[in-house]
Design a protein around this motif. Sequence first.
Motif, PDB file in Angstrom:
ATOM      1  N   CYS A  47       0.829  -1.212   0.000  1.00 44.53           N
ATOM      2  CA  CYS A  47       0.000   0.000   0.000  1.00 44.53           C
ATOM      3  C   CYS A  47       0.862   1.260   0.000  1.00 44.53           C
ATOM      4  CB  CYS A  47      -0.949  -0.006   1.197  1.00 44.53           C
ATOM      5  SG  CYS A  47      -2.303  -1.193   1.043  1.00 44.53           S
ATOM      6  N   ILE A  74      -1.399   3.887  -1.739  1.00 44.60           N
ATOM      7  CA  ILE A  74      -2.777   3.540  -1.400  1.00 44.60           C
ATOM      8  C   ILE A  74      -3.025   3.944   0.039  1.00 44.60           C
ATOM      9  CG2 ILE A  74      -4.356   1.605  -1.016  1.00 44.60           C
ATOM     10  CD1 ILE A  74      -2.942   0.202  -3.353  1.00 44.60           C
ATOM     11  N   VAL A 110      -7.206   0.398   2.267  1.00 43.18           N
ATOM     12  CA  VAL A 110      -7.050  -0.956   1.748  1.00 43.18           C
ATOM     13  C   VAL A 110      -8.133  -1.296   0.717  1.00 43.18           C
ATOM     14  CG1 VAL A 110      -8.340  -2.209   3.519  1.00 43.18           C
ATOM     15  CG2 VAL A 110      -6.371  -3.281   2.421  1.00 43.18           C
TER      16      VAL A 110
END
Length: 85
Positions: A63, A68, A71
């Motif tokens: 991530c 990101i 999630v």
Amino acid sequence: MAERNKRQRQAGDSPLEIMRIDRTTLTQDELAMRCGIPRATYQRWISGKTEARLSISQLKRLCEELKIERVDELPDNFAPIAPSE
């Protein structure tokens, strides 16, 4: 330092590969290494040969590398997207 050739996205690329190409300048090997994932394992995920099973630390690093924040931005499956007919 040698200039890297950034591959263009292709039909049938896995969602994980699309994110790697769009969000980083990392190669498959570099991304896998930074996330603590064996290269062969990463390649099996993106080819659809095996389902991804990440440890919590691998998930956190993936991530982070792919920028990101939540999630749920990760695809449910890393296998290639089947072309629509």
